[in-house]
Design an enzyme around this catalytic site. Sequence first.
Site, PDB file in Angstrom:
ATOM      1  N   SER A 113       1.132  -1.161  -0.031  1.00 54.98           N
ATOM      2  CA  SER A 113       0.048   0.014  -0.071  1.00 54.98           C
ATOM      3  C   SER A 113       0.925   1.202  -0.125  1.00 54.98           C
ATOM      4  O   SER A 113       0.745   2.218  -0.780  1.00 54.98           O
ATOM      5  CB  SER A 113      -1.183   0.168   1.344  1.00 54.98           C
ATOM      6  OG  SER A 113      -1.143   1.135   1.631  1.00 54.98           O
ATOM      7  N   GLU A 130      -9.498  -7.721  13.325  1.00 53.95           N
ATOM      8  CA  GLU A 130      -9.294  -7.771  11.966  1.00 53.95           C
ATOM      9  C   GLU A 130      -9.706  -8.812  11.239  1.00 53.95           C
ATOM     10  O   GLU A 130      -9.687  -9.256   9.960  1.00 53.95           O
ATOM     11  CB  GLU A 130      -7.717  -7.537  11.618  1.00 53.95           C
ATOM     12  CG  GLU A 130      -6.979  -6.232  12.102  1.00 53.95           C
ATOM     13  CD  GLU A 130      -7.176  -5.166  11.266  1.00 53.95           C
ATOM     14  OE1 GLU A 130      -7.196  -5.138  10.022  1.00 53.95           O
ATOM     15  OE2 GLU A 130      -7.319  -3.831  11.880  1.00 53.95           O
ATOM     16  N   HIS A 157      -1.189  -8.564   8.886  1.00 55.29           N
ATOM     17  CA  HIS A 157      -2.071  -9.528   9.399  1.00 55.29           C
ATOM     18  C   HIS A 157      -1.473 -11.051   9.354  1.00 55.29           C
ATOM     19  O   HIS A 157      -0.511 -11.404   8.498  1.00 55.29           O
ATOM     20  CB  HIS A 157      -3.508  -9.683   8.311  1.00 55.29           C
ATOM     21  CG  HIS A 157      -4.152  -8.519   8.296  1.00 55.29           C
ATOM     22  ND1 HIS A 157      -4.566  -7.964   7.052  1.00 55.29           N
ATOM     23  CD2 HIS A 157      -4.643  -7.904   8.975  1.00 55.29           C
ATOM     24  CE1 HIS A 157      -5.288  -6.906   7.335  1.00 55.29           C
ATOM     25  NE2 HIS A 157      -5.492  -6.743   8.922  1.00 55.29           N
ATOM     26  N   ASP A 204      -2.458 -13.650   8.188  1.00 55.77           N
ATOM     27  CA  ASP A 204      -2.614 -14.667   6.776  1.00 55.77           C
ATOM     28  C   ASP A 204      -1.470 -14.124   5.841  1.00 55.77           C
ATOM     29  O   ASP A 204      -1.623 -14.623   4.737  1.00 55.77           O
ATOM     30  CB  ASP A 204      -3.954 -14.370   6.516  1.00 55.77           C
ATOM     31  CG  ASP A 204      -4.438 -13.193   5.911  1.00 55.77           C
ATOM     32  OD1 ASP A 204      -3.431 -11.954   5.828  1.00 55.77           O
ATOM     33  OD2 ASP A 204      -5.726 -12.763   5.470  1.00 55.77           O
ATOM     34  N   CYS A 211      -6.777 -12.704   1.113  1.00 59.08           N
ATOM     35  CA  CYS A 211      -7.248 -11.572   1.475  1.00 59.08           C
ATOM     36  C   CYS A 211      -8.864 -11.222   0.876  1.00 59.08           C
ATOM     37  O   CYS A 211      -9.707 -10.766   1.709  1.00 59.08           O
ATOM     38  CB  CYS A 211      -6.536 -10.264   1.164  1.00 59.08           C
ATOM     39  SG  CYS A 211      -4.872 -10.400   1.892  1.00 59.08           S
TER      40      CYS A 211
HETATM   41  O1  SUG Z   1      -6.187  -3.526   5.443  1.00 59.99           O
HETATM   42  N1  SUG Z   1      -5.094  -2.707   2.007  1.00 59.99           N
HETATM   43  C1  SUG Z   1      -5.671  -3.747   2.850  1.00 59.99           C
HETATM   44  C2  SUG Z   1      -5.023  -5.079   2.743  1.00 59.99           C
HETATM   45  C3  SUG Z   1      -5.739  -6.059   3.362  1.00 59.99           C
HETATM   46  C4  SUG Z   1      -5.224  -7.333   3.297  1.00 59.99           C
HETATM   47  N2  SUG Z   1      -6.259  -8.350   3.829  1.00 59.99           N
HETATM   48  C5  SUG Z   1      -5.656  -9.499   4.641  1.00 59.99           C
HETATM   49  N3  SUG Z   1      -4.157  -9.700   4.747  1.00 59.99           N
HETATM   50  N4  SUG Z   1      -6.465 -10.411   4.915  1.00 59.99           N
HETATM   51  C6  SUG Z   1      -5.078  -3.359   4.527  1.00 59.99           C
HETATM   52  O2  SUG Z   1      -4.071  -2.657   4.618  1.00 59.99           O
HETATM   53  C7  SUG Z   1      -4.918  -0.363   1.173  1.00 59.99           C
HETATM   54  C8  SUG Z   1      -5.475   0.847   1.108  1.00 59.99           C
HETATM   55  C9  SUG Z   1      -4.800   1.960   0.517  1.00 59.99           C
HETATM   56  O3  SUG Z   1      -3.422   2.299   0.778  1.00 59.99           O
HETATM   57  O4  SUG Z   1      -5.369   2.836  -0.261  1.00 59.99           O
HETATM   58  C10 SUG Z   1      -5.290  -1.455   2.065  1.00 59.99           C
HETATM   59  O5  SUG Z   1      -6.362  -1.015   2.871  1.00 59.99           O
END
Ligand code: SUG
Length: 425
Positions: A29, A166, A239, A241, A356
């Site tokens: 991200s 989460e 996370h 996972d 995810c």
């Molecule tokens: O929560 N990315 C999510 C990715 C979630 C992944 N889920 C698992 N591992 N189960 C998070 O970090 C990015 C949003 C942004 O940067 O615009 C984001 O929310």
Amino acid sequence: MSTLVEINFDGLVGPSHNYAGLSLGNLASAKHGGSVSYPRAAALQGIGKMRHNMALGLVQGLLCPLPRPNHGFLGALGIAEPADETERRLRAAAWSASSMWTANAATVSPAPDTADGRCHLTAANLVTMPHRSQEWPDTVRQLRLAFADSAHFAVHDAVPACFGDEGAANHMRMATSHAAHGLEIFVYGKHTKDSGGGAFPARQHEQASRAVARLHGLDPARCLFVEQSGEAIAAGAFHNDVVAVANERVLFTHELAFADPEGTYAAIRAALPEAEIVIVPASAVSLADAIASYLFNAQLLTLPGGEMGLVIPLEAWEHPAVRAWLDGMLASNGPIRRVLPVDVRQSMANGGGPACLRLRVVADPATVDPRFLLTEARADMLEKLIAKAWPEQIDPADLGRDSLAASVIAARAALLDALDLSALA
Ligand code: SUG
């Protein structure tokens, strides 16, 4: 005869999918923050993964994107027109399509594990990240529609916001088969410097996990509460996972996933003597490579023939060290017999791999609202709708534009209409 099967409910990628770099501790991200996103391609990649798994003979579910931009969220913060960078980030939060990662929608305890014999779901409060904290009220509405059959399901509100939760991303279930009484493993993080963490937030709090276990009526003897290693969180495993995945009797894990790996494995083996633990050593795949490639953010699935397959992102398949390890694993006599790469690159660039994107629910498909189950015909229909209605691309600088907001809102409305789910509007 039991009709319980595992159903994977994938989050359909919403029309506002964008890269705003909102998730501290999520390296992808941060890396892609500010890049142009491709919502249409992202949603089609997601449908492609769902089709891939359906073609394996598995039941596939779907959950819809939440309403964005979320004007209620911005209104509650007193933001009309952002005045500075902080307010611009909060506006981006109101546009986030992060509900696509349904592994964070809820924690699920299937009926064989619970005191009242129903499948329990608790929506995750996701309070650590502002852009995700707005998800749960809309998520719980959707779960209450999909799992409305109260003879078989109980859907709980999120646990109080003082404890970060989460959802399924920090929860693993092991059992001799999906329909058997399982061992539920809750993985939480600690903020302390002593545990090696500190730079990035530990999003899952132990007390949230314990609350979920109580709400679901789990047998304390069939629950483990395990600390995630601070080293993993510091390396970008926001996370659990991202560094471990379980399915039935198999745990597939990086050796640095847990604060006390040997104690964790021993506790699992004591509770489930049939457990097989596949450990990837750091000498073969470093924590950094595991996190960059998302090897563990895989769907470990029991295929209709009984063997297990691992649905991994293409990024893992293309990574030399990871590929070498996977080739060795396939050549050995291990419990994971197939490796199945899929293209979810648009989601991956925001830190969301195949695992995810899905929420696992063990249930009889006949007890689920059919509007949330996918068929080939519905996938065809969705692809056409997405190709027509989803924006082709979004530059984060465009967030806030009225014309973009109108097209994002219209796209979701068309989707809900097509799925007969306008109740979620
Ligand atoms: O929560 N990315 C999510 C990715 C979630 C992944 N889920 C698992 N591992 N189960 C998070 O970090 C990015 C949003 C942004 O940067 O615009 C984001 O929310």
